[in-house]
Design a protein around this motif. Structure first.
Motif, PDB file in Angstrom:
ATOM      1  N   UNK A 230      21.852  -4.483 -38.925  1.00 23.53           N
ATOM      2  CA  UNK A 230      21.784  -3.133 -38.532  1.00 23.53           C
ATOM      3  C   UNK A 230      21.183  -2.435 -39.300  1.00 23.53           C
ATOM      4  N   UNK A 231      21.119  -2.737 -40.899  1.00 23.34           N
ATOM      5  CA  UNK A 231      20.105  -2.105 -41.701  1.00 23.34           C
ATOM      6  C   UNK A 231      18.373  -2.197 -41.371  1.00 23.34           C
ATOM      7  N   UNK A 232      18.345  -3.383 -40.919  1.00 19.69           N
ATOM      8  CA  UNK A 232      16.880  -3.715 -40.401  1.00 19.69           C
ATOM      9  C   UNK A 232      16.482  -3.034 -39.319  1.00 19.69           C
ATOM     10  N   UNK A 233      17.396  -2.960 -38.380  1.00 19.81           N
ATOM     11  CA  UNK A 233      16.976  -2.086 -37.131  1.00 19.81           C
ATOM     12  C   UNK A 233      17.082  -0.557 -37.413  1.00 19.81           C
ATOM     13  N   UNK A 234      17.907  -0.340 -38.311  1.00 17.80           N
ATOM     14  CA  UNK A 234      17.859   1.274 -38.544  1.00 17.80           C
ATOM     15  C   UNK A 234      16.300   1.655 -39.258  1.00 17.80           C
ATOM     16  N   UNK A 235      15.757   0.730 -40.115  1.00 26.38           N
ATOM     17  CA  UNK A 235      14.719   1.046 -40.677  1.00 26.38           C
ATOM     18  C   UNK A 235      13.419   0.741 -39.631  1.00 26.38           C
ATOM     19  N   UNK A 236      13.471   0.089 -38.946  1.00 26.09           N
ATOM     20  CA  UNK A 236      12.677  -0.376 -37.594  1.00 26.09           C
ATOM     21  C   UNK A 236      12.461   0.825 -36.874  1.00 26.09           C
ATOM     22  N   UNK A 238      13.441   3.974 -37.971  1.00 23.04           N
ATOM     23  CA  UNK A 238      12.945   4.987 -38.556  1.00 23.04           C
ATOM     24  C   UNK A 238      11.275   5.076 -38.616  1.00 23.04           C
ATOM     25  N   UNK A 239      10.629   3.903 -38.789  1.00 22.62           N
ATOM     26  CA  UNK A 239       9.284   3.418 -38.750  1.00 22.62           C
ATOM     27  C   UNK A 239       8.759   3.943 -37.702  1.00 22.62           C
ATOM     28  N   UNK A 240       9.627   3.665 -36.571  1.00 23.18           N
ATOM     29  CA  UNK A 240       8.715   3.880 -35.124  1.00 23.18           C
ATOM     30  C   UNK A 240       8.643   5.482 -35.088  1.00 23.18           C
ATOM     31  N   UNK A 241       9.903   6.142 -35.578  1.00 25.90           N
ATOM     32  CA  UNK A 241      10.001   7.638 -35.474  1.00 25.90           C
ATOM     33  C   UNK A 241       8.773   8.121 -36.201  1.00 25.90           C
ATOM     34  N   UNK A 242       8.698   7.711 -37.426  1.00 28.82           N
ATOM     35  CA  UNK A 242       7.642   8.229 -38.043  1.00 28.82           C
ATOM     36  C   UNK A 242       6.288   8.250 -37.390  1.00 28.82           C
ATOM     37  N   UNK A 243       5.879   7.000 -36.829  1.00 31.07           N
ATOM     38  CA  UNK A 243       4.834   6.780 -36.124  1.00 31.07           C
ATOM     39  C   UNK A 243       4.623   7.951 -35.077  1.00 31.07           C
ATOM     40  N   UNK A 244       5.585   8.119 -34.392  1.00 32.24           N
ATOM     41  CA  UNK A 244       5.513   9.122 -33.290  1.00 32.24           C
ATOM     42  C   UNK A 244       5.292  10.426 -33.674  1.00 32.24           C
ATOM     43  N   UNK A 245       5.739  10.821 -34.902  1.00 33.59           N
ATOM     44  CA  UNK A 245       5.671  12.173 -35.388  1.00 33.59           C
ATOM     45  C   UNK A 245       4.161  12.315 -35.964  1.00 33.59           C
ATOM     46  N   UNK A 261       8.376  -9.313 -44.657  1.00 35.17           N
ATOM     47  CA  UNK A 261       9.615  -8.847 -43.705  1.00 35.17           C
ATOM     48  C   UNK A 261       9.878  -7.453 -43.736  1.00 35.17           C
ATOM     49  N   UNK A 262       9.261  -6.601 -44.367  1.00 30.59           N
ATOM     50  CA  UNK A 262       9.359  -5.077 -44.387  1.00 30.59           C
ATOM     51  C   UNK A 262       8.464  -4.341 -43.688  1.00 30.59           C
ATOM     52  N   UNK A 263       8.751  -3.624 -42.403  1.00 26.90           N
ATOM     53  CA  UNK A 263       7.932  -2.907 -41.703  1.00 26.90           C
ATOM     54  C   UNK A 263       7.243  -1.562 -42.384  1.00 26.90           C
ATOM     55  N   UNK A 264       6.083  -1.597 -42.169  1.00 31.67           N
ATOM     56  CA  UNK A 264       4.971  -0.601 -42.757  1.00 31.67           C
ATOM     57  C   UNK A 264       4.247  -0.081 -41.680  1.00 31.67           C
TER      58      UNK A 264
END
Length: 268
Positions: A230-236, A238-245, A261-264
């Motif tokens: 769940x934590x990894x999915x939340x991180x993912x 958040x990253x997608x949301x920041x990309x859209x912003x 293994x960490x999304x950037x």
């Protein structure tokens, strides 16, 4: 020709000449004013002006003159000292102004640091128990893959196993699934498949080659993903949301890449 004392025009008959410096003076401007006749004539033949008479008598400068000159020199010296002192005071004033500016900058930085510290302290950090729980959860999922868009014709598990074997054969011929199961309740859409492999290293090989499915005429719609917590999915998310912003703000060529293994977010 003018009188050497009053600087007014004089007549020859009404003047007297200094026997030493030969300067001409009105009789009225000289020390023999009031004399007449032979006495005047006699005095005129040997008359000395005030300056020459003083020089003849050896008149010295007044001692007060020397004292005044000494005072003037002392005042001049003090004026120079005061000028140097004023310059030094100007330098000190400038340094104090610079110090005031630097102090103001430092105060602003301290305020910023205090605000950041306050923000960090107010942010709830994960507890030791939640970290341990996350580590255990990731280890439990380390041999799992999630398969999306895999056809589900009749819900038969044997068919799912056969399908996964065929998909893996497109990617690499040496890996077979250990356990295959559907996730969630059956609906009109195919449910995701959770596939457990024999070794965690097999996960890396499958994920490394999953791009080959894009060109497959049969399995081109199938997508493969790690079994994330769940934590990894939340991180993912958040990253997608920041990309859209950031895209909405005008940035382009933004992509998400995994580093250890960490999304950037990076630029393509």
């Amino acid at each position: 020709m003018n009188c050497s004392k009053c600087n007014c025009d004089l007549a020859t008959a009404d003047c007297v000449k200094c026997s030493k410096c030969s300067k001409l003076f009105h009789i009225a401007c000289s020390s023999i004013v009031g004399l007449t006749g032979s006495i005047l004539k006699f005095r005129c033949s040997s008359w000395l002006c005030t300056i020459c008479e003083g020089a003849r008598l050896g008149v010295r400068k007044s001692p007060h003159t020397s004292a005044v000159n000494d005072i003037k020199k002392s005042v001049s010296k003090h004026d120079s000292s005061f000028l140097v002192l004023n310059n030094k005071l100007d330098d000190v004033s400038g340094q104090l102004r610079d110090l005031g500016v630097r102090t103001s900058v430092l105060e602003d930085r301290v305020t910023q640091l205090e605000n950041r510290l306050s923000s960090v302290e107010s942010t709830s950090s994960p507890s030791d128990e939640s970290i341990i729980s996350e580590v255990i959860d990731r280890q439990a999922r380390a041999r799992n893959l999630i398969i999306f868009n895999a056809p589900e014709p009749d819900g038969n598990n044997e068919n799912d196993i056969s399908l996964i074997k065929s998909v893996f054969h497109v990617l690499t011929p040496n890996i077979a699934p250990a356990i295959v199961s559907r996730l969630g309740q059956k609906t009109s859409k195919p449910r995701p498949l959770k596939v457990t492999l024999h070794e965690p290293s097999d996960i890396f090989i499958i994920l490394k080659n999953k791009h080959k499915l894009r060109t497959s005429p049969i399995y081109g719609s199938i997508r493969i993903s790690p079994d994330r917590t769940i934590m990894q999915r939340n991180q993912l998310r958040d990253i997608m949301g920041k990309i859209e912003e950031r895209k909405a703000a005008g940035e382009s060529n933004l992509v998400m890449k995994f580093v250890k293994g960490v999304p950037n977010i990076t630029k393509n």
